[in-house]
Design a protein around this motif. Structure first.
Motif, PDB file in Angstrom:
ATOM      1  N   CYS A   2      12.018   5.649  -9.791  1.00 36.72           N
ATOM      2  CA  CYS A   2      12.837   4.484  -9.493  1.00 36.72           C
ATOM      3  C   CYS A   2      12.350   3.910  -8.166  1.00 36.72           C
ATOM      4  O   CYS A   2      11.782   4.614  -7.331  1.00 36.72           O
ATOM      5  N   ALA A   3      12.536   2.630  -8.006  1.00 35.35           N
ATOM      6  CA  ALA A   3      12.113   1.946  -6.789  1.00 35.35           C
ATOM      7  C   ALA A   3      13.129   0.858  -6.489  1.00 35.35           C
ATOM      8  O   ALA A   3      13.732   0.301  -7.406  1.00 35.35           O
ATOM      9  N   ARG A   4      13.294   0.551  -5.207  1.00 37.80           N
ATOM     10  CA  ARG A   4      14.334  -0.426  -4.883  1.00 37.80           C
ATOM     11  C   ARG A   4      13.905  -1.283  -3.706  1.00 37.80           C
ATOM     12  O   ARG A   4      13.101  -0.888  -2.861  1.00 37.80           O
ATOM     13  N   ILE A   5      14.467  -2.477  -3.752  1.00 33.32           N
ATOM     14  CA  ILE A   5      14.368  -3.421  -2.648  1.00 33.32           C
ATOM     15  C   ILE A   5      15.760  -3.493  -2.033  1.00 33.32           C
ATOM     16  O   ILE A   5      16.733  -3.718  -2.745  1.00 33.32           O
ATOM     17  N   THR A   6      15.848  -3.302  -0.727  1.00 34.42           N
ATOM     18  CA  THR A   6      17.151  -3.399  -0.082  1.00 34.42           C
ATOM     19  C   THR A   6      17.448  -4.858   0.249  1.00 34.42           C
ATOM     20  O   THR A   6      16.602  -5.739   0.096  1.00 34.42           O
ATOM     21  N   ASN A   7      18.643  -5.095   0.723  1.00 35.76           N
ATOM     22  CA  ASN A   7      19.018  -6.447   1.106  1.00 35.76           C
ATOM     23  C   ASN A   7      18.561  -6.797   2.513  1.00 35.76           C
ATOM     24  O   ASN A   7      18.670  -7.928   2.942  1.00 35.76           O
ATOM     25  N   GLN A   8      18.060  -5.812   3.223  1.00 34.64           N
ATOM     26  CA  GLN A   8      17.604  -6.047   4.584  1.00 34.64           C
ATOM     27  C   GLN A   8      16.334  -6.878   4.549  1.00 34.64           C
ATOM     28  O   GLN A   8      15.399  -6.578   3.804  1.00 34.64           O
ATOM     29  N   TRP A  62       0.848  -1.191   0.000  1.00 38.63           N
ATOM     30  CA  TRP A  62       0.000   0.000   0.000  1.00 38.63           C
ATOM     31  C   TRP A  62       0.882   1.238   0.000  1.00 38.63           C
ATOM     32  O   TRP A  62       1.850   1.325   0.779  1.00 38.63           O
ATOM     33  N   TYR A  63       0.514   2.196  -0.851  1.00 41.74           N
ATOM     34  CA  TYR A  63       1.208   3.474  -0.931  1.00 41.74           C
ATOM     35  C   TYR A  63       0.185   4.589  -0.926  1.00 41.74           C
ATOM     36  O   TYR A  63      -0.984   4.407  -1.268  1.00 41.74           O
ATOM     37  N   ARG A  64       0.650   5.783  -0.564  1.00 44.72           N
ATOM     38  CA  ARG A  64      -0.180   6.971  -0.630  1.00 44.72           C
ATOM     39  C   ARG A  64       0.543   8.005  -1.499  1.00 44.72           C
ATOM     40  O   ARG A  64       1.758   8.185  -1.377  1.00 44.72           O
ATOM     41  N   GLN A  65      -0.219   8.670  -2.337  1.00 44.82           N
ATOM     42  CA  GLN A  65       0.372   9.680  -3.218  1.00 44.82           C
ATOM     43  C   GLN A  65      -0.466  10.952  -3.174  1.00 44.82           C
ATOM     44  O   GLN A  65      -1.629  10.939  -3.586  1.00 44.82           O
ATOM     45  N   SER A  66       0.136  12.001  -2.676  1.00 44.58           N
ATOM     46  CA  SER A  66      -0.534  13.303  -2.710  1.00 44.58           C
ATOM     47  C   SER A  66      -0.272  13.950  -4.052  1.00 44.58           C
ATOM     48  O   SER A  66       0.669  13.580  -4.762  1.00 44.58           O
ATOM     49  N   LEU A  67      -1.081  14.945  -4.394  1.00 46.93           N
ATOM     50  CA  LEU A  67      -1.036  15.547  -5.720  1.00 46.93           C
ATOM     51  C   LEU A  67       0.368  16.016  -6.071  1.00 46.93           C
ATOM     52  O   LEU A  67       0.978  16.797  -5.332  1.00 46.93           O
ATOM     53  N   GLY A  68       0.894  15.520  -7.197  1.00 49.04           N
ATOM     54  CA  GLY A  68       2.191  15.955  -7.670  1.00 49.04           C
ATOM     55  C   GLY A  68       3.380  15.440  -6.875  1.00 49.04           C
ATOM     56  O   GLY A  68       4.503  15.881  -7.100  1.00 49.04           O
ATOM     57  N   GLN A  69       3.117  14.526  -5.966  1.00 45.88           N
ATOM     58  CA  GLN A  69       4.201  14.011  -5.119  1.00 45.88           C
ATOM     59  C   GLN A  69       4.559  12.577  -5.487  1.00 45.88           C
ATOM     60  O   GLN A  69       3.919  11.943  -6.329  1.00 45.88           O
ATOM     61  N   GLY A  70       5.605  12.062  -4.823  1.00 45.41           N
ATOM     62  CA  GLY A  70       6.006  10.679  -5.023  1.00 45.41           C
ATOM     63  C   GLY A  70       5.132   9.727  -4.242  1.00 45.41           C
ATOM     64  O   GLY A  70       4.137  10.119  -3.632  1.00 45.41           O
ATOM     65  N   LEU A  71       5.497   8.458  -4.270  1.00 46.37           N
ATOM     66  CA  LEU A  71       4.741   7.435  -3.554  1.00 46.37           C
ATOM     67  C   LEU A  71       5.288   7.282  -2.141  1.00 46.37           C
ATOM     68  O   LEU A  71       6.459   6.994  -1.954  1.00 46.37           O
ATOM     69  N   PHE A  85       9.900   3.768  -3.221  1.00 47.71           N
ATOM     70  CA  PHE A  85       9.970   4.613  -4.409  1.00 47.71           C
ATOM     71  C   PHE A  85      10.651   5.942  -4.122  1.00 47.71           C
ATOM     72  O   PHE A  85      10.583   6.471  -3.011  1.00 47.71           O
ATOM     73  N   GLY A  86      11.279   6.482  -5.150  1.00 49.69           N
ATOM     74  CA  GLY A  86      11.788   7.841  -5.110  1.00 49.69           C
ATOM     75  C   GLY A  86      10.674   8.823  -5.414  1.00 49.69           C
ATOM     76  O   GLY A  86       9.513   8.452  -5.562  1.00 49.69           O
ATOM     77  N   LYS A  87      11.032  10.110  -5.528  1.00 45.03           N
ATOM     78  CA  LYS A  87      10.027  11.151  -5.706  1.00 45.03           C
ATOM     79  C   LYS A  87       9.650  11.376  -7.158  1.00 45.03           C
ATOM     80  O   LYS A  87       8.669  12.058  -7.446  1.00 45.03           O
ATOM     81  N   GLY A  88      10.410  10.842  -8.072  1.00 41.39           N
ATOM     82  CA  GLY A  88      10.027  10.871  -9.470  1.00 41.39           C
ATOM     83  C   GLY A  88      10.546  12.044 -10.265  1.00 41.39           C
ATOM     84  O   GLY A  88      10.885  13.101  -9.720  1.00 41.39           O
ATOM     85  N   THR A  89      10.588  11.843 -11.569  1.00 43.48           N
ATOM     86  CA  THR A  89      10.913  12.884 -12.535  1.00 43.48           C
ATOM     87  C   THR A  89       9.743  13.028 -13.480  1.00 43.48           C
ATOM     88  O   THR A  89       9.266  12.029 -14.029  1.00 43.48           O
ATOM     89  N   THR A  90       9.278  14.255 -13.662  1.00 41.19           N
ATOM     90  CA  THR A  90       8.184  14.502 -14.602  1.00 41.19           C
ATOM     91  C   THR A  90       8.783  14.881 -15.949  1.00 41.19           C
ATOM     92  O   THR A  90       9.486  15.893 -16.058  1.00 41.19           O
ATOM     93  N   LEU A  91       8.512  14.067 -16.943  1.00 42.75           N
ATOM     94  CA  LEU A  91       9.051  14.279 -18.288  1.00 42.75           C
ATOM     95  C   LEU A  91       7.963  14.817 -19.201  1.00 42.75           C
ATOM     96  O   LEU A  91       6.878  14.243 -19.277  1.00 42.75           O
ATOM     97  N   SER A  92       8.264  15.905 -19.895  1.00 40.08           N
ATOM     98  CA  SER A  92       7.354  16.453 -20.902  1.00 40.08           C
ATOM     99  C   SER A  92       8.074  16.442 -22.238  1.00 40.08           C
ATOM    100  O   SER A  92       9.151  17.028 -22.360  1.00 40.08           O
TER     101      SER A  92
END
Lengths: 114, 112
Positions: free
Chosen positions: B89-95, A34-43, B102-109
């Motif tokens: 991008c998203a990752r699974i650690t070894n722990q 389960w994840y939550r995402q606010s507008l324009g934000q990451g997961l 997940f990271g915060k992302g890049t918006t591409l236009s």
């Protein structure tokens, strides 16, 4: 079903009410997220299940949030006494196993607390 | 925070140009994955690269992983308007017992 199914797709609720969000993962997938995402934000990670157990609940924002998974399948995320800051899209994903497999996402539940 | 950083936060290019997005993380990983999101709803998996791999290709996508620098990049070649989306991008650690983060992302236009 063929994919991850979430219901409802949209939910408007009054502040202070409880809500339940449902996730039906792909059959046979042992991991559910389960994840939550606010507008324009990451997961924002909330919780994940391996079978019926939740090894990592560290992302739940407060004790108003809880989740369960029964029969290694359907999961429900419950938010008690909803607040306006709970408004977001709640995304569910499942994967065959935790490591080295891709996650499949549902289309999310858009929660609006008024 | 368990989240890594993606840069840039936003990227605007013309059709036909290449787009490069970067992802950094803090802890050792089991694998790293890239996802795409259209219209703020469900994400679609693009590619998975294991910690013992350095580069992977899928169509117009090329992903590299540098575990010594704890970073990855996603290159989209010959971009199209239909590539306009957010990329995570998203990752699974070894722990043991850790989830897909997940990271915060890049918006591409991509403009035509």
């Amino acid at each position: 079903g063929a994919g991850v199914s979430q219901s409802p797709s949209n939910k408007v609720t009054e502040k202070g009410k409880d809500v339940e969000l449902r996730c039906d993962p792909i059959s046979g997938h042992t991991a559910l997220y389960w994840y939550r995402q606010s507008l324009g934000q990451g997961l924002e990670f909330l919780i994940y299940f391996q079978g019926n157990s939740a090894p990592d609940k560290s992302g739940l924002p407060s004790d108003r949030f809880s989740a369960e998974r029964t029969g290694g399948s359907v999961s429900t995320l419950t938010i008690q006494r909803t607040q306006q800051e709970d408004s977001a899209v709640y995304l569910c994903a499942s994967s065959l196993v935790v490591k080295n497999t891709e996650a499949f996402f549902g289309q999310g539940t858009r929660l609006t607390v008024v | 925070s368990q989240q890594g950083e993606e840069d840039p936060q936003a990227l605007s290019i013309q059709e036909g140009e290449n787009a490069t997005m970067n992802c950094s993380y803090k802890t050792s990983i089991n694998n790293l994955q890239w996802y795409r999101q259209n219209s703020g709803r469900g994400l679609v998996h693009l590619i998975l690269i294991r910690s013992n791999e350095r580069e992977k290709h899928s169509g117009r996508l090329r992903v590299t992983l540098d575990t010594s620098k704890k970073s990855s990049s996603l290159l989209i070649t010959a971009s199209r308007a239909a590539d306009t989306a957010s990329y995570f991008c998203a990752r699974i650690t070894n722990q043991a017992g850790t989830a897909l983060i997940f990271g915060k992302g890049t918006t591409l236009s991509v403009s035509s």
